[in-house]
Design an enzyme around this catalytic site. Structure first.
Site, PDB file in Angstrom:
ATOM      1  N   GLN A  11       0.829  -1.199   0.000  1.00  0.00           N
ATOM      2  CA  GLN A  11       0.000   0.000   0.000  1.00  0.00           C
ATOM      3  C   GLN A  11       0.864   1.249   0.000  1.00  0.00           C
ATOM      4  OE1 GLN A  11      -3.092  -0.233   2.900  1.00  0.00           O
ATOM      5  NE2 GLN A  11      -3.808   1.860   2.603  1.00  0.00           N
ATOM      6  N   SER A  93       4.131  -6.078   2.972  1.00  0.00           N
ATOM      7  CA  SER A  93       2.841  -5.962   3.660  1.00  0.00           C
ATOM      8  C   SER A  93       1.734  -6.606   2.821  1.00  0.00           C
ATOM      9  CB  SER A  93       2.563  -4.487   3.970  1.00  0.00           C
ATOM     10  OG  SER A  93       1.431  -4.347   4.799  1.00  0.00           O
ATOM     11  N   LEU A  94       0.825  -5.816   2.266  1.00  0.00           N
ATOM     12  CA  LEU A  94      -0.211  -6.356   1.383  1.00  0.00           C
ATOM     13  C   LEU A  94       0.385  -7.276   0.324  1.00  0.00           C
ATOM     14  CD1 LEU A  94      -2.892  -6.342  -0.374  1.00  0.00           C
ATOM     15  CD2 LEU A  94      -1.854  -4.347  -1.482  1.00  0.00           C
ATOM     16  N   ARG A 118      -9.405  -7.876   4.443  1.00  0.00           N
ATOM     17  CA  ARG A 118      -8.300  -7.318   5.229  1.00  0.00           C
ATOM     18  C   ARG A 118      -8.341  -5.796   5.172  1.00  0.00           C
ATOM     19  NH1 ARG A 118      -2.895  -5.597   3.892  1.00  0.00           N
ATOM     20  NH2 ARG A 118      -1.299  -6.197   5.418  1.00  0.00           N
ATOM     21  N   HIS A 198       0.528  -1.835  11.032  1.00  0.00           N
ATOM     22  CA  HIS A 198       1.609  -2.632  11.632  1.00  0.00           C
ATOM     23  C   HIS A 198       1.932  -2.163  13.052  1.00  0.00           C
ATOM     24  CE1 HIS A 198       2.063  -4.632   7.842  1.00  0.00           C
ATOM     25  NE2 HIS A 198       2.180  -3.467   7.247  1.00  0.00           N
ATOM     26  N   GLN A 247       1.372 -10.208  10.537  1.00  0.00           N
ATOM     27  CA  GLN A 247       1.980  -9.034   9.913  1.00  0.00           C
ATOM     28  C   GLN A 247       1.095  -7.800  10.001  1.00  0.00           C
ATOM     29  OE1 GLN A 247       0.432  -7.955   6.393  1.00  0.00           O
ATOM     30  NE2 GLN A 247       1.586  -9.440   5.203  1.00  0.00           N
TER      31      GLN A 247
END
Length: 313
Positions: A11, A93-94, A118, A198, A247
């Protein structure tokens, strides 16, 4: 034959127009976008291709948009070269979800469902809290960890040597930024984000995602997928579920993930699939000069295919 590892964007990499020319040129990509639109019951293709930017930037849109775009880049590349000999993958991440979809851990539909939910869970967590993030540039990791502990915020990303991101309650992040100079940080920059990704402020998203992950089928990846949380491949169905949920609140150890791909998976070239060259820039800070091929559009697919032909021949 040289070993190829894939990298998928997270992202923040999104740009209006991403995927448009890929969809126009490659039928497999057009089908992917049509499937995504049907599944999401809204036109993620139109949001990706035409914006507006503020609509694409919304968490609920940009996460599925980046997931589809990353896989669209891969489909287009495979259209040019056939099935690629992929040694490993990682995603920021994503992007870890995109990497798992590319590896066949779950199919496109399952991955899109996970990513869309999510995004909703994380947006909900943002709306329910007052969170912020800041990048600490030119910073010693241990110094930033001490500063984070002092100000009661979390270390969100270890992106590259000298680039650490903190995350937490907005007032506490602001305090950390104000004290950064005293901690030896060259520059502390607040990030334009919706909340504290996070960090512990994402706990509600973590809990909801955990329930959802337990409901989906997880298979064996065709190649190792290095997870964000501990920078090694997640092995086994339960560990994959754990790493994908952890995560959301845990630290993204990106620099170590790149080092693992190079040193342990023996990657000779990294292929970045996503908008811009954000990941290539981070790789250059982690391992200066290491070869990265960045693919974001039709021209990038053509150029990347020509480079890879020499690599896989």
């Amino acid at each position: 034959m040289k070993r190829i590892a894939l990298l998928f964007a997270g992202q923040g990499a999104q740009v209006v127009g991403m995927g448009r020319d890929l969809s126009e040129r490659y039928e497999a990509v057009a089908l992917l976008y049509r499937r995504a639109d049907d599944m999401l019951d809204r036109s993620i293709s139109a949001i990706s291709f035409d914006g507006p930017e503020e609509e694409l930037t919304k968490t609920v849109n940009c996460q599925p948009a980046l997931y589809v775009h990353g896989l669209a880049c891969l489909r287009a590349l495979e259209d040019e070269l056939g099935e690629l000999p992929i040694a490993a993958a990682a995603g920021l991440s994503l992007g870890e979800f995109t990497a798992h979809a590319a590896a066949g851990t779950f199919d496109f539909d399952t991955g899109l469902h996970l990513v869309a939910r999510r995004a909703e869970f994380m947006q909900g967590a943002c709306d329910a809290t007052s969170g912020a993030m800041a990048a600490m540039i030119g910073a010693d990791e241990n110094a930033v960890r001490d500063l984070a502990a002092q100000t009661d915020v979390d270390v969100a990303n270890l992106n590259s040597p000298g680039q650490v991101v903190i995350s937490g309650e907005a007032q506490k992040v602001a305090l950390a930024v104000s004290l950064a100079g005293e901690a030896g940080v060259r520059r502390a920059t607040p990030l334009n984000v919706a909340g504290a990704y996070h960090s512990r402020l994402m706990k509600s998203a973590y809990e909801k995602l955990a329930v959802l992950l337990d409901e989906v089928e997880i298979g064996v990846p065709h190649f190792p997928v290095v997870c964000n949380i501990d920078a090694v491949p997640a092995v086994g169905e339960e560990r994959i579920r754990e790493t994908l949920r952890e995560q959301v609140t845990g630290t993204v150890r990106w620099a170590e993930s790149i080092e693992h791909l190079i040193d342990h998976e023996k990657a000779d070239v990294l292929v970045e699939l996503g908008p811009g060259r954000v990941l290539a820039g981070l790789v250059n800070r982690i391992r200066k000069g290491f070869p990265v091929i960045s693919i974001a559009d039709a021209a990038g697919v053509k150029a990347g295919a020509e480079q890879l032909k020499q690599t896989i021949s």
